[in-house]
Motif scaffolding. Structure first.
Motif, PDB file in Angstrom:
ATOM      1  N   LEU A   1      -1.905 -20.350  49.590  1.00  0.00           N
ATOM      2  CA  LEU A   1      -1.751 -18.898  49.473  1.00  0.00           C
ATOM      3  C   LEU A   1      -0.934 -18.530  48.241  1.00  0.00           C
ATOM      4  N   MET A   2       0.086 -19.322  47.937  1.00  0.00           N
ATOM      5  CA  MET A   2       0.875 -19.064  46.735  1.00  0.00           C
ATOM      6  C   MET A   2       0.031 -19.273  45.477  1.00  0.00           C
ATOM      7  N   ASP A   3      -0.853 -20.265  45.515  1.00  0.00           N
ATOM      8  CA  ASP A   3      -1.774 -20.474  44.384  1.00  0.00           C
ATOM      9  C   ASP A   3      -2.702 -19.268  44.230  1.00  0.00           C
ATOM     10  N   GLU A   4      -3.167 -18.758  45.359  1.00  0.00           N
ATOM     11  CA  GLU A   4      -4.043 -17.584  45.325  1.00  0.00           C
ATOM     12  C   GLU A   4      -3.323 -16.390  44.709  1.00  0.00           C
ATOM     13  N   ILE A   5      -2.078 -16.173  45.145  1.00  0.00           N
ATOM     14  CA  ILE A   5      -1.290 -15.051  44.625  1.00  0.00           C
ATOM     15  C   ILE A   5      -1.066 -15.206  43.124  1.00  0.00           C
ATOM     16  N   SER A   6      -0.743 -16.421  42.675  1.00  0.00           N
ATOM     17  CA  SER A   6      -0.532 -16.673  41.243  1.00  0.00           C
ATOM     18  C   SER A   6      -1.799 -16.398  40.448  1.00  0.00           C
ATOM     19  N   THR A   7      -2.919 -16.853  40.981  1.00  0.00           N
ATOM     20  CA  THR A   7      -4.198 -16.629  40.300  1.00  0.00           C
ATOM     21  C   THR A   7      -4.517 -15.141  40.225  1.00  0.00           C
TER      22      THR A   7
ATOM     23  N   TYR B   1      -2.413 -12.700  40.273  1.00  0.00           N
ATOM     24  CA  TYR B   1      -1.445 -12.053  39.377  1.00  0.00           C
ATOM     25  C   TYR B   1      -1.836 -12.250  37.915  1.00  0.00           C
ATOM     26  N   CYS B   2      -2.266 -13.445  37.573  1.00  0.00           N
ATOM     27  CA  CYS B   2      -2.567 -13.769  36.177  1.00  0.00           C
ATOM     28  C   CYS B   2      -3.985 -13.375  35.755  1.00  0.00           C
ATOM     29  N   ALA B   3      -4.787 -12.902  36.699  1.00  0.00           N
ATOM     30  CA  ALA B   3      -6.198 -12.645  36.411  1.00  0.00           C
ATOM     31  C   ALA B   3      -6.425 -11.439  35.519  1.00  0.00           C
ATOM     32  N   ASP B   4      -5.459 -10.523  35.468  1.00  0.00           N
ATOM     33  CA  ASP B   4      -5.646  -9.294  34.696  1.00  0.00           C
ATOM     34  C   ASP B   4      -4.287  -8.693  34.358  1.00  0.00           C
ATOM     35  N   GLY B   5      -4.312  -7.547  33.722  1.00  0.00           N
ATOM     36  CA  GLY B   5      -3.064  -6.867  33.358  1.00  0.00           C
ATOM     37  C   GLY B   5      -2.752  -5.688  34.251  1.00  0.00           C
ATOM     38  N   ILE B   6      -3.425  -5.577  35.396  1.00  0.00           N
ATOM     39  CA  ILE B   6      -3.221  -4.436  36.288  1.00  0.00           C
ATOM     40  C   ILE B   6      -1.901  -4.612  37.044  1.00  0.00           C
ATOM     41  N   PRO B   7      -0.970  -3.658  36.948  1.00  0.00           N
ATOM     42  CA  PRO B   7       0.330  -3.797  37.629  1.00  0.00           C
ATOM     43  C   PRO B   7       0.183  -3.786  39.146  1.00  0.00           C
TER      44      PRO B   7
ATOM     45  N   ARG C   1       4.889 -14.392  33.181  1.00  0.00           N
ATOM     46  CA  ARG C   1       5.416 -13.328  34.056  1.00  0.00           C
ATOM     47  C   ARG C   1       5.477 -12.003  33.284  1.00  0.00           C
ATOM     48  N   LYS C   2       4.319 -11.520  32.901  1.00  0.00           N
ATOM     49  CA  LYS C   2       4.284 -10.329  32.058  1.00  0.00           C
ATOM     50  C   LYS C   2       3.973  -9.059  32.838  1.00  0.00           C
ATOM     51  N   LYS C   3       3.215  -9.173  33.868  1.00  0.00           N
ATOM     52  CA  LYS C   3       2.736  -7.983  34.576  1.00  0.00           C
ATOM     53  C   LYS C   3       3.823  -7.418  35.497  1.00  0.00           C
TER      54      LYS C   3
ATOM     55  N   VAL D   1     -14.327  -4.945  45.474  1.00  0.00           N
ATOM     56  CA  VAL D   1     -14.776  -4.833  44.080  1.00  0.00           C
ATOM     57  C   VAL D   1     -14.575  -6.144  43.338  1.00  0.00           C
ATOM     58  N   ARG D   2     -13.734  -7.000  43.890  1.00  0.00           N
ATOM     59  CA  ARG D   2     -13.456  -8.311  43.335  1.00  0.00           C
ATOM     60  C   ARG D   2     -12.912  -9.153  44.469  1.00  0.00           C
ATOM     61  N   ASP D   3     -12.947 -10.442  44.326  1.00  0.00           N
ATOM     62  CA  ASP D   3     -12.468 -11.310  45.391  1.00  0.00           C
ATOM     63  C   ASP D   3     -11.063 -10.909  45.830  1.00  0.00           C
ATOM     64  N   LYS D   4     -10.901 -10.619  47.095  1.00  0.00           N
ATOM     65  CA  LYS D   4      -9.627 -10.268  47.737  1.00  0.00           C
ATOM     66  C   LYS D   4      -9.166  -8.825  47.464  1.00  0.00           C
TER      67      LYS D   4
END
Length: 492
Positions: free
Chosen positions: A22-28, A30-36, A66-68, A187-190
Motif C-alpha cells: 500500500l505504501m508503494d501504491e501511495i508513492s506511485t 504521488y509521483c505519477a503527476d503534479g496534481i496536489p 517530494r515536490k508535490k 478516471v484513472r487507476d484508484k
C-alpha cells in the motif's frame, strides 16, 4: 456503526506485505503527476491511519521526489466536542512542526466556517430553530462550505486536485454502495471523480480495510508526527459510539452526531450517546454535563412555544390549519445565549487545564449576533453586552454599534409601558429603529419599503388574530378569488 466487512485486508498477504504494497501504491500515485493532494483529517482513527500511511510513504522517497504539496485540512465547525477539538488542534500543531523537521511538503490547515455561517450566529443571532432532518441547515454552512472553498482554491491555482480520504466500504451499506458506484467511473487507476467539485478526484487508500484492520495498523505503527495512537484508542474506548466525521464535501454524508467526532450540539440524532458515555465512563469528564444538558434542551419535539408565529419576513403561513412556526423569539434567543455562556464558564472553571480559555462561542460570533439583533432585528435595547457582563463577570468589548440606533434601558421601559402589549411594542420599536437608521443617511432610499414591511409584520393583535386572518385568506384562495403566491418562504 455496523461493520460490514469481516475479512481482513491483511488476510491474503499478511500485515507487513500488505502495508508495504500500500505504501508503494501511495508513492506511485504521488509521483505519477503534479496534481496536489488534499488530505481530509478529523483526528479520528480512519483519517489518522490514512495520513500515517501517506507520511511514511512520502518519507521513504528521495528528497528531490517530494515536490508535490500535500494539504492536510481539518474542518472545525466551532461546535466540536471540546475534547476532540483540543485533540485535533494539538495534533495539527505537532504535525506542522514534524513535517518541517522531516522535510515533507505537508502543511496542516484548520478550516472554520465564516462567522455569518456559524452555528450560534444562525441559531442565536438569526433565530434558526435547532436542525432537523428536514431542515438540516447546519451541514452545508459548517462543513461543506469551508472544505469546498479550500479545495476550490487549490483547483483554481493548479487546475486539478486529488482529495485523499479515509472512507471505508465497511462503514455502512450506503457508503459501500456509493464507493462501488464511483469506482466504476474511475478516471484513472484508484482515482474516482468527485460528484460535486469539478476537476477534483478522490483517492481512498483504505477503502477495503475493516475496523480491526485500522486499529491493527495504528497499534503496530508509531505515529510519525508525535501523537500517541494509544491515546487515540483510549479516546474511542471512552464512549460507546465507534465512528468519526470524515471530510464532508457533499450532502450525501450522514450526520456525525451519534459519533465521537461530531458536533456536541447535533440534534439530527436522537441522543448524543458518545458524550453521554464519556461522562458516565469517566468522572474526570463530568465538566461536560452542561453541554449535554444544553444539547438536550435544543432537541425538543415541540418547540412552538420558543418560536415566533411569523416567518422571518413577517409572513404568516398555515399547515393543516395550524400556524407554521418561524424563528426563535427574542426571549428564546436571549435564553439560549445565557445558557451557552453559563456552560462556557462551567467548562473553563471545571475542565482540565487546557480548557481554561476554551470558548464555546467566539468573540466574532458574539459581535455578529449583537449586530443581527440590533441592526437587522431592530432590537434597539442592545441586550447582548449586559447578558455577557452579567454571566461572564467582565465587560463586553466588541465592535461599536451606531449610537443612533441604541436606546437606554429607561427609554425602552417607557416605550414598553406606553405601547401596552408586546406586539405594539415590537412594531413601534422597529419603526423607530428604521427611522433613526435612515435619518443619518445622505439618501433615504428604501425607507418607505422598510416601514411598510414592519407594519405588515406587526399588523396582528396577537397569535389568534394572525391565525384567524390566515384562515380567512386561505378560504378566499381556495374559493378561487386570489391566486396563490408564486414562491414560498423557507422554514425561517
Amino acid at each position: 456503526m455496523v461493520e460490514l466487512r469481516k475479512t481482513s485486508a491483511f488476510a491474503e498477504l499478511g500485515f507487513e506485505a500488505t502495508i508495504t504494497a500500500l505504501m508503494d501504491e501511495i508513492s506511485t500515485m504521488y509521483c505519477a503527476d503534479g496534481i496536489p493532494w488534499v488530505v481530509g483529517y478529523s483526528g479520528g482513527k480512519d483519517s489518522s491511519a490514512v495520513l500515517q500511511l501517506i507520511w511514511l510513504a512520502i518519507s521513504a522517497l528521495p528528497i528531490e521526489s517530494r515536490k508535490k504539496p500535500i494539504y492536510v485540512i481539518s474542518t472545525d465547525t466551532l461546535v466540536e466536542n471540546p475534547i476532540v477539538a483540543s485533540w485535533v488542534q494539538n495534533s495539527l500543531d505537532k504535525m506542522g512542526d514534524a513535517a518541517r523537521e522531516a522535510g515533507l511538503p505537508l502543511t496542516p490547515h484548520r478550516l472554520t466556517p465564516e462567522v455569518r455561517n456559524s452555528f450560534w450566529v444562525n441559531l442565536i443571532g438569526r433565530g434558526y430553530p435547532a436542525p432537523r432532518p428536514r431542515f438540516r441547515w447546519c451541514t452545508e454552512r459548517l462543513k461543506i462550505n469551508p472544505s469546498n472553498k479550500f479545495i476550490g482554491e487549490v483547483v483554481r491555482a493548479n487546475g486539478e486536485a486529488i482529495i485523499v480520504l479515509g472512507t471505508r466500504k465497511a462503514e455502512s451499506t450506503a457508503r459501500s454502495a456509493v464507493m462501488n458506484r464511483l469506482e466504476k467511473q474511475q478516471v484513472r487507476d484508484k482515482l474516482s471523480p468527485n460528484t460535486t467539485l469539478p476537476n477534483a478526484y478522490v483517492y481512498s487508500p483504505i477503502a477495503d480495510w475493516s475496523n480491526d484492520d485500522v486499529w491493527t495498523f495504528l497499534m503496530q505503527r508509531k505515529n510519525p508526527w508525535g501523537h500517541n495512537n494509544k491515546d487515540l484508542l483510549t479516546l474511542y474506548q471512552g464512549a460507546s459510539a465507534d465512528g468519526e466525521c470524515p471530510l464532508v464535501i457533499d450532502t450525501t454524508t450522514p450526520s456525525c452526531g451519534s459519533s465521537r467526532f461530531g458536533c456536541w450540539v447535533c440534534t439530527l440524532v436522537d441522543k448524543d450517546r458518545s458524550m453521554q458515555a464519556m461522562i458516565q465512563n469517566d468522572a474526570d469528564k463530568e465538566w461536560m454535563q452542561p453541554l449535554l444538558d444544553l444539547r438536550n434542551e435544543l432537541d425538543v419535539s415541540d418547540d412552538r412555544h420558543l418560536r415566533d408565529f411569523r416567518r422571518m419576513n413577517g409572513n404568516v403561513q398555515l399547515f393543516n390549519d395550524q400556524l407554521v412556526s418561524g424563528p426563535y423569539t427574542q426571549s428564546s434567543r436571549q435564553a439560549w445565549l445565557e445558557k451557552l455562556l453559563r456552560a462556557q464558564v462551567h467548562v473553563q472553571q471545571n475542565g482540565p487545564g487546557e480548557m481554561a480559555n476554551f470558548e464555546l462561542i467566539t468573540q466574532p460570533e458574539l459581535e455578529e449576533i449583537r449586530r443581527l439583533w440590533v441592526v437587522e432585528k431592530h432590537e434597539i435595547e442592545d441586550s447582548l453586552p449586559s447578558i455577557y457582563e452579567r454571566i461572564m463577570g467582565k465587560k463586553f468589548i466588541g465592535a461599536r454599534i451606531d449610537d443612533g440606533t441604541i436606546f437606554s434601558s429607561e427609554d425602552i421601559e417607557l416605550l414598553r409601558v406606553i405601547c401596552g402589549d408586546q406586539m405594539h411594542f415590537e412594531l413601534t420599536r422597529q419603526l423607530l429603529s428604521i427611522e433613526r437608521k435612515h435619518r443619518v443617511m445622505s439618501r433615504r432610499s428604501g425607507v418607505f419599503q422598510e416601514l411598510e414591511k414592519a407594519i405588515v409584520k406587526g399588523f396582528y393583535e396577537n397569535v389568534e388574530d394572525a391565525a384567524d386572518r390566515a384562515r380567512s385568506i386561505q378560504a378566499v384562495k381556495q374559493a378561487g378569488f386570489i391566486s396563490p403566491p408564486q414562491d414560498q418562504d423557507s422554514i425561517t
